[in-house]
Design a protein around this motif. Sequence first.
Motif, PDB file in Angstrom:
ATOM      1  N   VAL A 160      -4.190  14.073  13.492  1.00  0.00           N
ATOM      2  CA  VAL A 160      -3.461  15.210  12.930  1.00  0.00           C
ATOM      3  C   VAL A 160      -2.646  14.680  11.755  1.00  0.00           C
ATOM      4  CG1 VAL A 160      -1.843  17.104  13.310  1.00  0.00           C
ATOM      5  CG2 VAL A 160      -3.228  16.293  15.208  1.00  0.00           C
ATOM      6  N   HIS A 161      -3.160  14.825  10.541  1.00  0.00           N
ATOM      7  CA  HIS A 161      -2.439  14.314   9.373  1.00  0.00           C
ATOM      8  C   HIS A 161      -3.069  14.850   8.098  1.00  0.00           C
ATOM      9  CE1 HIS A 161      -5.437  11.022   8.194  1.00  0.00           C
ATOM     10  NE2 HIS A 161      -5.962  11.596   9.258  1.00  0.00           N
ATOM     11  N   SER A 162      -2.267  14.864   7.038  1.00  0.00           N
ATOM     12  CA  SER A 162      -2.751  15.205   5.700  1.00  0.00           C
ATOM     13  C   SER A 162      -2.630  14.019   4.749  1.00  0.00           C
ATOM     14  CB  SER A 162      -1.956  16.383   5.127  1.00  0.00           C
ATOM     15  OG  SER A 162      -2.142  17.552   5.900  1.00  0.00           O
ATOM     16  N   GLY A 186       0.809  -1.209   0.000  1.00  0.00           N
ATOM     17  CA  GLY A 186       0.000   0.000   0.000  1.00  0.00           C
ATOM     18  C   GLY A 186       0.841   1.257   0.000  1.00  0.00           C
ATOM     19  N   THR A 187       0.192   2.362  -0.311  1.00  0.00           N
ATOM     20  CA  THR A 187       0.858   3.647  -0.466  1.00  0.00           C
ATOM     21  C   THR A 187       0.232   4.686   0.452  1.00  0.00           C
ATOM     22  OG1 THR A 187       1.344   3.170  -2.789  1.00  0.00           O
ATOM     23  CG2 THR A 187       1.436   5.483  -2.108  1.00  0.00           C
ATOM     24  N   VAL A 188       1.067   5.421   1.134  1.00  0.00           N
ATOM     25  CA  VAL A 188       0.637   6.560   1.931  1.00  0.00           C
ATOM     26  C   VAL A 188       0.668   7.782   1.014  1.00  0.00           C
ATOM     27  CG1 VAL A 188       1.137   8.020   3.927  1.00  0.00           C
ATOM     28  CG2 VAL A 188       1.552   5.551   4.044  1.00  0.00           C
ATOM     29  N   GLU A 189      -0.474   8.437   0.840  1.00  0.00           N
ATOM     30  CA  GLU A 189      -0.546   9.569  -0.076  1.00  0.00           C
ATOM     31  C   GLU A 189      -1.494  10.625   0.465  1.00  0.00           C
ATOM     32  OE1 GLU A 189      -1.967   7.951  -3.785  1.00  0.00           O
ATOM     33  OE2 GLU A 189      -3.310   6.582  -2.734  1.00  0.00           O
ATOM     34  N   ARG A 190      -1.507  11.768  -0.177  1.00  0.00           N
ATOM     35  CA  ARG A 190      -2.321  12.894   0.269  1.00  0.00           C
ATOM     36  C   ARG A 190      -3.808  12.545   0.188  1.00  0.00           C
ATOM     37  NH1 ARG A 190      -1.292  18.322   1.047  1.00  0.00           N
ATOM     38  NH2 ARG A 190      -3.014  19.770   0.656  1.00  0.00           N
ATOM     39  N   LEU A 191      -4.531  12.872   1.249  1.00  0.00           N
ATOM     40  CA  LEU A 191      -5.965  12.637   1.254  1.00  0.00           C
ATOM     41  C   LEU A 191      -6.677  13.610   0.317  1.00  0.00           C
ATOM     42  CD1 LEU A 191      -6.631  12.235   5.100  1.00  0.00           C
ATOM     43  CD2 LEU A 191      -6.341  10.413   3.421  1.00  0.00           C
ATOM     44  N   HIS A 192      -7.776  13.156  -0.249  1.00  0.00           N
ATOM     45  CA  HIS A 192      -8.627  14.011  -1.064  1.00  0.00           C
ATOM     46  C   HIS A 192      -9.690  14.632  -0.161  1.00  0.00           C
ATOM     47  CE1 HIS A 192      -7.539  11.458  -4.857  1.00  0.00           C
ATOM     48  NE2 HIS A 192      -6.578  12.279  -4.485  1.00  0.00           N
ATOM     49  N   ALA A 193      -9.417  15.818   0.326  1.00  0.00           N
ATOM     50  CA  ALA A 193     -10.346  16.494   1.245  1.00  0.00           C
ATOM     51  C   ALA A 193     -10.235  17.993   1.037  1.00  0.00           C
ATOM     52  CB  ALA A 193     -10.024  16.131   2.692  1.00  0.00           C
ATOM     53  N   GLU A 194     -11.321  18.708   1.285  1.00  0.00           N
ATOM     54  CA  GLU A 194     -11.330  20.157   1.102  1.00  0.00           C
ATOM     55  C   GLU A 194     -10.458  20.861   2.132  1.00  0.00           C
ATOM     56  OE1 GLU A 194     -15.238  21.768   0.995  1.00  0.00           O
ATOM     57  OE2 GLU A 194     -15.877  20.597  -0.758  1.00  0.00           O
ATOM     58  N   VAL A 195     -10.385  20.307   3.318  1.00  0.00           N
ATOM     59  CA  VAL A 195      -9.605  20.927   4.392  1.00  0.00           C
ATOM     60  C   VAL A 195      -8.512  19.970   4.841  1.00  0.00           C
ATOM     61  CG1 VAL A 195      -9.682  21.871   6.730  1.00  0.00           C
ATOM     62  CG2 VAL A 195     -11.594  22.278   5.169  1.00  0.00           C
ATOM     63  N   LEU A 196      -7.265  20.414   4.761  1.00  0.00           N
ATOM     64  CA  LEU A 196      -6.124  19.650   5.263  1.00  0.00           C
ATOM     65  C   LEU A 196      -5.200  20.617   6.000  1.00  0.00           C
ATOM     66  CD1 LEU A 196      -5.286  17.347   2.205  1.00  0.00           C
ATOM     67  CD2 LEU A 196      -6.309  16.648   4.387  1.00  0.00           C
ATOM     68  N   ALA A 240     -11.780   5.362   8.900  1.00  0.00           N
ATOM     69  CA  ALA A 240     -12.362   6.656   9.276  1.00  0.00           C
ATOM     70  C   ALA A 240     -12.576   7.431   7.981  1.00  0.00           C
ATOM     71  CB  ALA A 240     -11.441   7.414  10.222  1.00  0.00           C
ATOM     72  N   GLU A 241     -13.177   8.597   8.085  1.00  0.00           N
ATOM     73  CA  GLU A 241     -13.449   9.371   6.875  1.00  0.00           C
ATOM     74  C   GLU A 241     -13.167  10.847   7.103  1.00  0.00           C
ATOM     75  OE1 GLU A 241     -17.091   9.924   3.671  1.00  0.00           O
ATOM     76  OE2 GLU A 241     -16.766   8.022   4.706  1.00  0.00           O
ATOM     77  N   HIS A 242     -12.438  11.421   6.150  1.00  0.00           N
ATOM     78  CA  HIS A 242     -12.242  12.869   6.087  1.00  0.00           C
ATOM     79  C   HIS A 242     -12.106  13.224   4.610  1.00  0.00           C
ATOM     80  CE1 HIS A 242     -11.147  16.915   7.275  1.00  0.00           C
ATOM     81  NE2 HIS A 242     -10.099  16.860   6.457  1.00  0.00           N
ATOM     82  N   GLY A 243     -13.209  13.596   4.014  1.00  0.00           N
ATOM     83  CA  GLY A 243     -13.231  13.803   2.574  1.00  0.00           C
ATOM     84  C   GLY A 243     -13.410  12.507   1.810  1.00  0.00           C
TER      85      GLY A 243
END
Length: 204
Positions: A140-142, A101-111, A164-167
């Motif tokens: 606390v993460h992006s 798996g890959t750790v990458e930037r979340l797709h969310a409006e607020v980071l 969990a969900e954030h965006g």
Amino acid sequence: MLDYGSGNLRSAERALRRVGAEVEVTADHRAALDCDGLVVPGVGAFAACMAGLNAVRGGRIIGERLAGGRPVLGICVGMQILFERGVEHGIEAEGCGEWPGTVERLHAEVLPHMGWNTVRAPEGTGLFAGLGPEERFYFVHSYGVRKWELVPDSRLAAPLVTWAEHGEPFVAAVENGPLCATQFHPEKSGDAGAQLLRNWLNGL
């Protein structure tokens, strides 16, 4: 607790002591191998954490412990580095490779994703035993793992993955035999985080 130059060691140390653990913060190879349970914290960038981990042979320590069935708990970036790779700011870094798996930037409006959030734990969880779906944990993460890529093996018990969900959905925790990890900070998550740490300690 593995000291490799990354992580809020003192708050995690205090939280573990409060739930009854005897804690030693160390970068010593033998001490990290011989302890009952090893906590791998982490804050900051994936590549920087891996550089620090490699400097103390942390990947080897984790691998040797898991080969012997000895518990490891990763927290925040300490969870992320357990995956194959991380991509941040266009920089790709190799992780420990315990999970694909890959750790990458979340797709969310607020980071960054900063604050309290509920999680969806699977049936049979040990980490979240005694904790209901209304409990909140501190994130606390992006960056995160947006897709679980491990193919089930009929010979082995499948890992228990909490979301969990954030965006968008992302992996919030994993329980995989002796290897457990959380994207959130249990040491900053109040009573719920204390219960999770207590559950982990009781499983040692």
